[in-house]
Scaffold this motif. Structure first.
Motif, PDB file in Angstrom:
ATOM      1  N   SER A 105       0.845  -1.190   0.000  1.00 22.92           N
ATOM      2  CA  SER A 105       0.000   0.000   0.000  1.00 22.92           C
ATOM      3  C   SER A 105       0.879   1.238   0.000  1.00 22.92           C
ATOM      4  O   SER A 105       1.988   1.232   0.545  1.00 22.92           O
ATOM      5  N   CYS A 106       0.400   2.277  -0.630  1.00 23.53           N
ATOM      6  CA  CYS A 106       1.125   3.547  -0.707  1.00 23.53           C
ATOM      7  C   CYS A 106       0.103   4.658  -0.514  1.00 23.53           C
ATOM      8  O   CYS A 106      -0.645   4.974  -1.436  1.00 23.53           O
ATOM      9  N   TYR A 107       0.044   5.189   0.713  1.00 21.83           N
ATOM     10  CA  TYR A 107      -0.926   6.231   1.031  1.00 21.83           C
ATOM     11  C   TYR A 107      -2.351   5.816   0.655  1.00 21.83           C
ATOM     12  O   TYR A 107      -3.125   6.595   0.114  1.00 21.83           O
ATOM     13  N   GLY A 108      -2.658   4.556   0.906  1.00 20.21           N
ATOM     14  CA  GLY A 108      -4.014   4.076   0.688  1.00 20.21           C
ATOM     15  C   GLY A 108      -4.309   3.570  -0.701  1.00 20.21           C
ATOM     16  O   GLY A 108      -5.449   3.192  -0.992  1.00 20.21           O
ATOM     17  N   HIS A 109      -3.314   3.554  -1.603  1.00 20.98           N
ATOM     18  CA  HIS A 109      -3.554   2.970  -2.923  1.00 20.98           C
ATOM     19  C   HIS A 109      -2.560   1.838  -3.171  1.00 20.98           C
ATOM     20  O   HIS A 109      -1.596   1.660  -2.427  1.00 20.98           O
ATOM     21  N   GLY A 148       5.153   7.970  -2.819  1.00 20.30           N
ATOM     22  CA  GLY A 148       4.195   9.052  -2.691  1.00 20.30           C
ATOM     23  C   GLY A 148       4.420  10.218  -3.631  1.00 20.30           C
ATOM     24  O   GLY A 148       3.662  11.180  -3.597  1.00 20.30           O
ATOM     25  N   CYS A 181       0.752   8.160  -9.207  1.00 18.94           N
ATOM     26  CA  CYS A 181       1.910   8.210  -8.336  1.00 18.94           C
ATOM     27  C   CYS A 181       3.075   7.521  -9.039  1.00 18.94           C
ATOM     28  O   CYS A 181       2.885   6.520  -9.740  1.00 18.94           O
ATOM     29  N   ASP A 183       5.741   5.043  -9.010  1.00 14.33           N
ATOM     30  CA  ASP A 183       6.081   3.871  -8.215  1.00 14.33           C
ATOM     31  C   ASP A 183       7.594   3.754  -8.181  1.00 14.33           C
ATOM     32  O   ASP A 183       8.228   3.466  -9.189  1.00 14.33           O
ATOM     33  N   ALA A 192      -3.415   6.666  -8.121  1.00 14.83           N
ATOM     34  CA  ALA A 192      -3.406   7.258  -6.783  1.00 14.83           C
ATOM     35  C   ALA A 192      -4.723   8.001  -6.560  1.00 14.83           C
ATOM     36  O   ALA A 192      -5.713   7.776  -7.253  1.00 14.83           O
ATOM     37  N   ARG A 197      -7.573   4.902  -3.916  1.00 22.31           N
ATOM     38  CA  ARG A 197      -8.021   4.500  -2.580  1.00 22.31           C
ATOM     39  C   ARG A 197      -9.283   3.649  -2.645  1.00 22.31           C
ATOM     40  O   ARG A 197      -9.433   2.666  -1.910  1.00 22.31           O
ATOM     41  N   ARG A 216       3.806  -2.344   5.108  1.00 23.87           N
ATOM     42  CA  ARG A 216       2.685  -2.153   4.187  1.00 23.87           C
ATOM     43  C   ARG A 216       2.596  -3.216   3.092  1.00 23.87           C
ATOM     44  O   ARG A 216       1.948  -3.023   2.068  1.00 23.87           O
TER      45      ARG A 216
END
Length: 239
Positions: A105-109, A148, A181, A183, A192, A197, A216
């Motif tokens: 996961s990366c800030y919810g995505h 992010g 985003c 990656d 993103a 999300r 994560r």
């Protein structure tokens, strides 16, 4: 041309793992190479110096940051040795690095190989429009491609993309603009913002993804492997 009057770094298993981390045209910072290979940052720097001296790796400056890529067909051919390369010095570290790159996961995505593959599938199917998913370091200016980091390039959720959301049991967002985003481990885009999300939350709710450990990491369930393959044409590794 690779010189022959120097010690060949690729005889070192750690050097081979560094080369393998850069295969497929990836342009990565030292931190990403370290995470992918399971080799400490200091050791990666040393291997990169040796590989650079041997003409196998090229340094790319991007603002104040340094990235590395393979140089020429000789380096790419050497990554074929991966099958005969011993596992990382710490199997635990190597396994964790592999899992972290596969899906996280990366800030919810959704990020990692799965996140980028899913984004590529959405683009190819026409569910997202606006770009091809690649990352251009020059376009990013002085920004660093860390977790992010948003790319100014944007996408739009198309009518078929909105239908896909409804098919997943999710109400499409009112704002069809889609942020992307960079990656850092794949050097491609993953979806993103609100769209990213919503998708990750739905995949978790459906039981396709579950927490896979620290940092994560996400693990794909058996049901998830079938769903990602049938719905998006994305194959995921077992285990």
């Amino acid at each position: 041309m690779v010189t022959t009057d120097r010690k060949a770094p690729p005889e070192d298993p750690a050097a081979v793992r560094v080369l393998c981390a850069l295969e497929g045209g990836r342009v990565l910072p030292v931190s990403a190479i370290s995470a992918d290979s399971g080799i400490p940052v200091a050791a990666v720097r040393g291997r990169l110096r040796e590989l650079g001296d041997a003409g196998l790796v090229t340094e790319v400056r991007h603002g104040d940051y340094r990235y590395y890529r393979l140089s020429g067909p000789g380096a790419a051919a050497l990554t074929g040795r991966r099958a005969g390369t011993p596992p990382p010095a710490s199997l635990r570290v190597g396994t964790r690095a592999y899992a972290f790159r596969q899906a996280r996961s990366c800030y919810g995505h959704l990020a990692g190989r799965l996140g980028c593959a899913l984004t590529g599938s959405l683009i190819e199917a026409g569910h997202l429009a606006g770009h091809d998913g690649t990352v251009d370091l020059e376009r990013l200016g002085a920004a660093r491609t860390v977790a992010g980091a948003l790319d100014p390039i944007g996408y739009a959720l198309t009518a078929s993309g909105a239908a896909l959301f409804r098919g997943l049991g999710v109400r499409p967002p009112v704002d069809r603009a889609v942020r992307c985003c960079v990656d850092w481990s794949e050097q491609r885009h993953h979806v993103a913002g609100s769209v990213g999300r919503l998708l990750l939350a739905r995949f978790v709710n459906l039981g396709w993804l579950v927490p896979g450990g620290p940092r994560r990491v996400l693990a794909v369930t058996a049901e998830g492997r079938r769903a990602f393959a049938s719905r998006f044409g994305v194959e995921t590794p077992v285990g």
